[in-house]
Scaffold this motif. Structure first.
Motif: not given
Ligand SMILES: Nc1nc2c(c(=O)[nH]1)N(C=O)[C@@H](CNc1ccc(C(=O)N[C@@H](CCC(=O)O)C(=O)O)cc1)CN2
Length: 452
Positions: A47-49, A123-125, A451-452, A70-78, A21-25, A83-87
């Protein structure tokens, strides 16, 4: 419009027992919050380690051993620090971790879709890709998965951009002529054909909404026809399992039975209906009302006629389906020869509908193919642009404004023309997200899960 600066937290995985189960902050306090739960992680993690870490309670007692990311801004989904805790996937454990994270006053629970909303606001997507995330989560057929994945990688975004960029250029050109009439001579004369081309492109994209709906929701197909024509045997054969109650007694199938199948990747809900006409009992009469309702609602009705049905009878059955398209077949073709002897072949509608037999399987594959051709035409369902009702509505307003612009290019002033082009641009911006209101985002992200 900007994301607020609070830090949000949610369980990303479904609230049920699972392997993990994953907790995301996400937000400025993410790293600090994460490190309070996993104090063994370095203060400046790479980051990303992936770190293997102990997750602890307030007293320092170990609750789990899991993975820390740990994903450092701005290179993360949001686009923020994440930070993700995968428990381990115990819902109770995950709630303990969640409430630990919420002890920090900078942290609050994420709203439905808020991570994706932040990805959009940062502005990521663009908006079509954000919506594709929800489409992918909801996808329940292979075609829906593939179409949503294409949307996620920007297929629809690209097609919108191909409209939006020339539209913006046209608007800029028109405004240029308005502001500096001497310098841009003749630019308004070209406007008409440019508007026309853009309008038909907007309309073509809008027309894909039907296919988008079929892929997203699946198609609905009902088998109907006179009692005892072989509907249930055919239904069972199509579904591939003995679902319907099959009996030789006329009127046995009292209720609409439904089954979900996947044909060439396309989700199809099949309905086996009660007979429409002969109604000796009350139960059957109820079934008949429901059948009529169903026939009006489905994408395609398959009329199953017994061998020897006259052409008049066949066409009166066809009319029962109202506006819904009808594909006719002669069922029970295993008893066809018998029927011919009884009635003579003149009794059959000509040309006779293709023959199928649920019992022997004859003609069933051909029927399946015709149904798919009918629903789909050519091409692969997965290649479709997932144009939603919302997109279609915005594209309709885009095309309408361009239609008025077209008329204006012939008879009105340049101001009117440019104004309409501006309106078209604004409507189109609701699809890509370049012009959206807070209220629109609220409705849009409400359909996401937490969570999405
Ligand atoms: N554990 C986990 N699995 C997951 C997600 C997640 O957040 N955590 N996802 C999500 O819910 C999806 C994956 N989507 C993601 C999309 C973008 C980035 C990201 O870090 N984007 C950065 C860096 C891009 C790069 O370096 O290539 C960016 O857009 O700047 C991460 C996850 C599906 N699986």
């Amino acid at each position: 419009m900007r994301a607020d600066s609070t830090t949000i937290v949610a369980l990303v995985t479904a609230p049920a027992s699972g392997a993990v189960g994953i907790l995301r902050v996400s937000g400025p306090a993410a790293l600090e919050v994460g490190r309070r739960l996993a104090p063994g992680v370095p203060a400046s993690p790479t980051p990303r380690h992936v770190y293997l870490a102990s997750f602890v309670d307030a007293a320092g007692a170990v609750l789990d051993e899991g993975l820390f990311l740990y994903f450092q801004a701005p290179r993360s989904f949001t686009g923020e620090d994440v930070v993700e805790l995968q428990a381990h996937g115990s819902p109770r454990l995950l709630r303990l971790l969640l409430s630990r994270a919420l002890e920090d006053e900078r942290v609050r629970p994420a709203l439905p879709g808020e991570f994706t909303r932040r990805a959009f606001l940062n502005g990521r997507i663009d908006l079509t890709r954000a919506e594709a995330v929800a489409d992918l989560v909801a996808a329940d057929s292979e075609a829906a998965v593939r179409a949503a994945a294409a949307g996620l990688s920007g297929a629809l975004a690209e097609r919108i951009r191909a409209l939006e960029t020339p539209l913006r250029e046209l608007h800029a050109d028109l405004e240029g002529v308005l502001n500096f009439p001497d310098e841009a001579e003749g630019a308004d004369a070209e406007a008409g054909p440019r508007v026309t081309a853009l309008r038909s492109a907007a309309e073509a994209l809008r027309a894909e909404v039907g296919r988008g709906r079929l892929v997203r929701q699946g198609a609905r197909v009902a088998l109907y026809g006179p009692v005892n024509a072989g509907k249930s045997t055919l239904f069972n054969r199509l579904v591939g399992e003995a679902r319907a109650l099959v009996d030789d007694e006329p009127g046995t199938t009292r209720d609409a039975l439904e089954a979900r199948v996947e044909w060439d990747g396309l989700g199809v809900t099949l309905y086996d209906t009660a007979g429409l006409r002969e109604a000796p009992g009350r139960v059957e009469a109820l079934g008949i009302a429901r059948t009529r309702e169903l026939l009006a609602a489905v994408d395609l009705a398959v009329l199953v006629l017994p061998p020897g049905t006259s052409r008049d009878e066949a066409s009166s059955w066809t009319r029962e389906a109202g506006a819904t398209p009808v594909l006719s077949v002669t069922g029970k073709c295993d008893v066809m020869l018998e029927a011919r002897e009884e009635h003579g072949s003149a009794a059959l509608p000509s040309p006779a509908p293709p023959r199928v037999s649920g019992l022997t399987g004859e003609g069933v594959e051909a029927l399946r193919t015709s149904v798919l051709t009918w629903l789909w035409g050519g091409g692969t369902p997965s290649a479709v642009a997932l144009v939603s009702e919302r997109h279609a509505d915005a594209l309709r307003r885009t095309a309408e404004a361009l239609g008025r612009a077209e008329a204006a290019s012939r008879v009105s002033t340049l101001e009117v023309l440019s104004g309409e082009v501006g309106l078209a641009l604004e409507a189109l911006g609701e699809v890509s997200g370049t012009s959206v209101s807070e209220a629109l985002l609220d409705t849009l992200f409400q359909r996401f899960c937490i969570g999405k």
